[in-house]
Design a protein around this motif. Structure first.
Motif, PDB file in Angstrom:
ATOM      1  N   TYR A  82      -3.716  17.293  -7.811  1.00 34.20           N
ATOM      2  CA  TYR A  82      -4.270  16.886  -6.775  1.00 34.20           C
ATOM      3  C   TYR A  82      -3.526  16.575  -5.592  1.00 34.20           C
ATOM      4  O   TYR A  82      -2.277  16.102  -5.864  1.00 34.20           O
ATOM      5  CB  TYR A  82      -5.054  15.736  -7.237  1.00 34.20           C
ATOM      6  N   GLN A  83      -4.015  16.362  -4.427  1.00 34.33           N
ATOM      7  CA  GLN A  83      -3.306  16.065  -3.274  1.00 34.33           C
ATOM      8  C   GLN A  83      -4.189  14.804  -2.667  1.00 34.33           C
ATOM      9  O   GLN A  83      -5.212  14.734  -2.981  1.00 34.33           O
ATOM     10  CB  GLN A  83      -3.086  17.008  -2.542  1.00 34.33           C
ATOM     11  N   ILE A  84      -3.621  14.362  -1.758  1.00 36.83           N
ATOM     12  CA  ILE A  84      -4.210  13.026  -1.203  1.00 36.83           C
ATOM     13  C   ILE A  84      -4.213  13.222   0.373  1.00 36.83           C
ATOM     14  O   ILE A  84      -3.554  13.539   0.912  1.00 36.83           O
ATOM     15  CB  ILE A  84      -3.061  11.724  -1.270  1.00 36.83           C
ATOM     16  N   TYR A 101       0.848  -1.135   0.001  1.00 38.83           N
ATOM     17  CA  TYR A 101       0.040   0.001   0.086  1.00 38.83           C
ATOM     18  C   TYR A 101       0.992   1.306  -0.002  1.00 38.83           C
ATOM     19  O   TYR A 101       0.501   2.347  -0.535  1.00 38.83           O
ATOM     20  CB  TYR A 101      -0.875   0.036   1.161  1.00 38.83           C
ATOM     21  N   ALA A 102       1.778   1.313   0.715  1.00 40.19           N
ATOM     22  CA  ALA A 102       2.698   2.558   0.924  1.00 40.19           C
ATOM     23  C   ALA A 102       3.199   2.813  -0.658  1.00 40.19           C
ATOM     24  O   ALA A 102       3.361   3.693  -0.939  1.00 40.19           O
ATOM     25  CB  ALA A 102       3.958   2.225   1.755  1.00 40.19           C
ATOM     26  N   ILE A 116       1.147   0.195 -10.178  1.00 38.28           N
ATOM     27  CA  ILE A 116      -0.282  -0.099  -9.681  1.00 38.28           C
ATOM     28  C   ILE A 116      -1.065   1.126  -9.072  1.00 38.28           C
ATOM     29  O   ILE A 116      -2.274   1.246  -9.450  1.00 38.28           O
ATOM     30  CB  ILE A 116      -0.465  -1.309  -8.690  1.00 38.28           C
ATOM     31  N   GLY A 117      -0.134   1.708  -8.200  1.00 39.57           N
ATOM     32  CA  GLY A 117      -0.851   2.866  -7.683  1.00 39.57           C
ATOM     33  C   GLY A 117      -1.214   3.987  -8.616  1.00 39.57           C
ATOM     34  O   GLY A 117      -2.342   4.585  -8.428  1.00 39.57           O
ATOM     35  N   ALA A 118      -0.010   4.126  -9.531  1.00 45.20           N
ATOM     36  CA  ALA A 118      -0.371   5.209 -10.543  1.00 45.20           C
ATOM     37  C   ALA A 118      -1.547   4.843 -11.368  1.00 45.20           C
ATOM     38  O   ALA A 118      -2.463   5.740 -11.801  1.00 45.20           O
ATOM     39  CB  ALA A 118       0.986   5.258 -11.339  1.00 45.20           C
ATOM     40  N   GLY A 153       3.127   5.899  -5.917  1.00 46.51           N
ATOM     41  CA  GLY A 153       2.789   5.935  -7.356  1.00 46.51           C
ATOM     42  C   GLY A 153       1.644   6.844  -7.626  1.00 46.51           C
ATOM     43  O   GLY A 153       1.488   7.586  -8.527  1.00 46.51           O
ATOM     44  N   ALA A 154       0.413   6.624  -6.877  1.00 47.94           N
ATOM     45  CA  ALA A 154      -0.615   7.325  -7.000  1.00 47.94           C
ATOM     46  C   ALA A 154      -0.492   8.786  -6.721  1.00 47.94           C
ATOM     47  O   ALA A 154      -0.804   9.717  -7.385  1.00 47.94           O
ATOM     48  CB  ALA A 154      -1.655   6.906  -6.118  1.00 47.94           C
ATOM     49  N   GLN A 155       0.414   9.273  -5.650  1.00 45.77           N
ATOM     50  CA  GLN A 155       0.547  10.606  -5.319  1.00 45.77           C
ATOM     51  C   GLN A 155       1.260  11.203  -6.423  1.00 45.77           C
ATOM     52  O   GLN A 155       1.088  12.283  -6.766  1.00 45.77           O
ATOM     53  CB  GLN A 155       1.362  10.809  -4.171  1.00 45.77           C
TER      54      GLN A 155
END
Lengths: 359, 359
Positions: free
Chosen positions: A94-96, A78-79, A301-303, A84-86
DNA sequence: GTGAAAGCGCTAACAA
DNA sequence: TTGTTAGCGCTTTCAC
């Protein structure tokens, strides 16, 4: 308490224009004389002006925040997915907002409610609950795009990303059977409240079936998804009259616990018992023996989850996109393979499972 | 895009009162007839009303958000600290906006600016930069309470929390010298751009001095704070004419890399070379050999940071509070100790270093 | 105890 | 191209 910083009115005044013009000059929307625009922007920079988020949100109804809900951020999966998503979300402005639920469905629901009430524009949800009703009601209620990540809930989500759980475990079982000739393989899993757990167990069963091996309920032990449970359930497996010669672990913590139990009992791995694990971690190649696992690109995957949310934010709610992340064998030594690397970079085998997109 | 949910006006209308009364009834501030209050609350619950954050923020100038900036959320230390902080903040009605900077000072500054512009009420900053000037200007500019965590920057911060870096490393060195009789001890560290790295190196030097051992620059290797660097610098240390008999690692990744290098070279740990590490992790007790480390309560430390921020939010900016987190030895086997536990719960030794509060 | 009204900072529709 | 103005949802004086 937020204190005085320059407002748009200050910028407008200093640049000798109206707030409307200042707003247009800075946002780039609407038409402004290029000379004016430059002047306004220069003044804004001089004043170190940053538009105040609340004002924008109130007016535009967009928070430029994405909620990210995970069962446990100390899990490297998850980390890294979060990183990747951030990365992708930041590039899109966007922020998380992160919520760690400690794997408690009640906290998950609280997180969902808290965020849905106007704090975020969309949600990436790694659910640890088996029940999609709360998510469904929130999705409807707030018309909030939600991307489901890792665990699927029935009938919800503007997008869904899952690992090739079943195919991945089959890869591990196949390796144990085909390469190392194991015939009696145990499984130490977690109680399956969510889809990924269930799919991994199903993969184990399908793997046995495919190789003509009998499925024996006694070889399957299910507890918590923790190191302690890995230890305890592995111990239970060792007490069997007809003991297993290999064990499949569907997550890193369970494997850590199992390995620890095996060592404590003086059972040699992989000589007496071979073990393989679904999750890869930084420590996996450095354990004794280095763990044979499935590799994947967590950050990517996060991205991908981030991309799905961004897409849902701009497009009409079309068909939900369903993606399965394929898994690859990273053969090390705990399976019995002899001279594989002990180093860090996962020695990725040639097999792979899963497919890029389902549905 | 945020869609229609009930507004305060809807609640007021349904309850047959004005928005002002509805607001008072729900917030509990101001006086409302208890009968009216109950009616409004009932209606709000029926409608599943949640006040819209942006409106509140605009009016009250409080976002009820705390920014949490970390160099790397996949580090279990930060991840667990975050969990502790979130737990406490949530109880106080705050949420967390997370920024992972990937250890890049430029991203850290960007994160700082992005969050400071009205998105958060306060900041918990785990800086990976050695330069406090950006933080200082933001702290002044936005009058934003900032709690410094793990790494200290000169002259900034409404509160500061650091580990007992120097005392902790001294504990490790002391153990190697006093219990195991090592006289030539190496140090594989990271380049010290921030205070905690510098303090750990200083602890190594002080530890040698205290035990009358000569400090030899050749025994100190500094690179990145990564697994790869741990491997490379350990290799360099092994090439020495007069080799070391023990190595101190100031972080988990470096120790993982070092252990991996030692194993690859067939160096037996701890018989030929003993190693100890500053950081504890889930995997540390399960490595071969289990790693002797320093133990600490990561979640509590995060909760402490949260408490400091909450305090700064309500109180006048008094003296910044400075806290040092004491460290304790968790003796396992990599130091040469014989029969310590191989299991998960850290076998905490009797020594401890650091003190509860400085300043 | 309650309501009317102002205003937080920003954007967008409309007018000039 | 630019300015005027209204209004997003909420809290908080200030009257009543």
């Amino acid at each position: 308490m937020i204190a005085a910083h320059p407002r748009l009115t200050d910028v407008a005044q200093a640049a000798g224009v109206s707030v409307a013009t200042a707003s247009r000059a800075l946002s780039g929307r609407g038409s402004v004389a290029s000379e004016t625009r430059d002047r306004v922007r220069r003044v804004a920079a001089d004043l170190d002006f940053h538009p105040w988020a609340a004002g924008q949100t109130l007016r535009t109804r967009s928070t430029r925040m994405i909620g990210f809900i995970v069962p446990d951020i100390s899990s490297t999966f998850y980390a890294n997915a979060l990183k990747g998503a951030q990365h992708r979300l930041q590039a899109a402005g966007y922020q998380i907002t992160l919520m760690d639920t400690d794997e408690r469905p009640s906290r998950e629901e609280a997180a969902l409610r808290a965020l849905a009430a106007g704090r975020v524009d969309g949600l990436i949800l790694c659910s640890s609950s088996g029940d999609g009703s709360a998510v469904r009601s929130i999705e409807r209620r707030f018309q909030l795009p939600i991307v489901l990540f890792d665990n699927i809930l029935e009938g919800v989500g503007a997008g869904r990303i899952t690992l090739a759980n079943e195919a991945g475990i089959q890869l591990l079982v196949g390796h144990l059977v085909e390469v190392h000739g194991h015939r009696r393989i145990g499984y130490v899993g977690g109680i399956e409240s969510e889809t990924s757990g269930a799919e991994r167990l199903a993969g184990y069963q399908a793997g046995l079936r495919r190789h003509g091996l009998r499925y024996d309920e006694g070889c399957v032990r299910l507890g918590d998804w923790t190191v302690a449970a890995g230890r305890g359930e592995t111990a239970a497996l060792l007490e069997l009259d007809d003991p297993v010669s290999a064990i499949v672990y569907p997550c890193a913590d369970l494997a850590l616990g199992g390995l620890s139990e095996l060592r404590a009992r003086g059972v040699s791995v992989p000589d007496e018992i071979a073990i393989v694990c679904f999750d890869d971690t930084d420590a996996a190649p450095l354990l004794d023996p280095p763990l044979t696992v499935l590799a994947r690109r967590d950050r990517d995957i996060g991205a991908l989850a981030a991309s799905m949310i961004l897409r849902a934010l701009v497009e009409e709610p079309g068909e939900p996109m369903d993606v399965r992340i394929p898994m690859e064998l990273a053969v090390r030594r705990s399976c019995g393979c002899g001279q594989a690397t002990t180093g860090g970079g996962p020695a990725v085998g040639s097999h792979s499972a899963g497919h890029g997109r389902a549905d």
